[in-house]
Design a protein around this motif. Structure first.
Motif, PDB file in Angstrom:
ATOM      1  N   UNK A   1      37.507 -12.994 -72.273  1.00  0.00           N
ATOM      2  CA  UNK A   1      38.258 -12.325 -73.306  1.00  0.00           C
ATOM      3  C   UNK A   1      37.417 -12.162 -74.565  1.00  0.00           C
ATOM      4  N   UNK A   2      36.144 -12.310 -74.449  1.00  0.00           N
ATOM      5  CA  UNK A   2      35.271 -12.236 -75.602  1.00  0.00           C
ATOM      6  C   UNK A   2      34.790 -10.805 -75.814  1.00  0.00           C
TER       7      UNK A   2
ATOM      8  N   UNK B   1      43.893 -11.505 -77.275  1.00  0.00           N
ATOM      9  CA  UNK B   1      44.104 -12.340 -76.082  1.00  0.00           C
ATOM     10  C   UNK B   1      44.395 -13.768 -76.509  1.00  0.00           C
ATOM     11  N   UNK B   2      45.232 -14.426 -75.742  1.00  0.00           N
ATOM     12  CA  UNK B   2      45.548 -15.835 -75.973  1.00  0.00           C
ATOM     13  C   UNK B   2      44.305 -16.687 -75.738  1.00  0.00           C
ATOM     14  N   UNK B   3      43.605 -16.434 -74.652  1.00  0.00           N
ATOM     15  CA  UNK B   3      42.351 -17.127 -74.371  1.00  0.00           C
ATOM     16  C   UNK B   3      42.421 -18.144 -73.254  1.00  0.00           C
TER      17      UNK B   3
ATOM     18  N   UNK C   1      44.698 -21.647 -79.952  1.00  0.00           N
ATOM     19  CA  UNK C   1      43.390 -22.165 -80.359  1.00  0.00           C
ATOM     20  C   UNK C   1      42.230 -21.372 -79.755  1.00  0.00           C
ATOM     21  N   UNK C   2      42.426 -20.767 -78.603  1.00  0.00           N
ATOM     22  CA  UNK C   2      41.363 -20.012 -77.933  1.00  0.00           C
ATOM     23  C   UNK C   2      41.516 -18.500 -78.144  1.00  0.00           C
ATOM     24  N   UNK C   3      42.330 -18.093 -79.111  1.00  0.00           N
ATOM     25  CA  UNK C   3      42.611 -16.680 -79.356  1.00  0.00           C
ATOM     26  C   UNK C   3      41.318 -15.897 -79.596  1.00  0.00           C
TER      27      UNK C   3
END
Length: 131
Positions: free
Chosen positions: A1-2, A61-63, A87-89
């Motif tokens: 999702x990066x 994205x949530x991540x 936290x990983x958004x």
């Protein structure tokens, strides 16, 4: 999702470095066809990902979307999930979260289940004007 191209290229370098060792250690359990697929994925995923990002096909994205790190009940509407733990958004490709979720759960009918869920996801993307 990066969606950060330098991060993608770094990940590609790490995968390229790790793949030969992985394939050597797993050679007994990887068929020739699986090895070919892994090599093709290793070569093609980063350019395709970066192309999609360049085209603007990205979203928030949530991540790490999975049910054990999220709350799924709404007091006002129990049929509508509330997603927490951002936290990983990241900003990235929309399919990341759905694939992360699907891979989080093993199932004896995984192919059937995942195919049905992906068709439903795609139908909602179309209905919302995203596709």
């Amino acid at each position: 999702c990066y969606a950060n191209s330098s991060h993608i290229l770094l990940m590609k370098d790490q995968i390229d470095a790790a793949l030969p060792l992985f394939m050597q250690k797993q050679s007994a359990s990887l068929s020739d066809a699986h090895q070919i697929i892994l090599r093709k994925l290793s070569e093609q995923w980063a350019p395709l990902f970066l192309q999609r990002v360049k085209q603007g096909n990205t979203t928030l994205c949530h991540g790490d979307l999975h049910p054990f790190g999220n709350i799924w009940l709404s007091n006002s509407d129990p049929s509508t999930p509330i997603i927490i733990d951002w936290a990983q958004m990241k900003h990235g490709l929309p399919a990341h979260d759905i694939m992360y979720m699907l891979l989080s759960f093993s199932s004896p009918d995984r192919v059937s289940r995942d195919t049905q869920l992906l068709h439903l996801y795609h139908a909602h993307l179309i209905a919302s004007g995203k596709v």
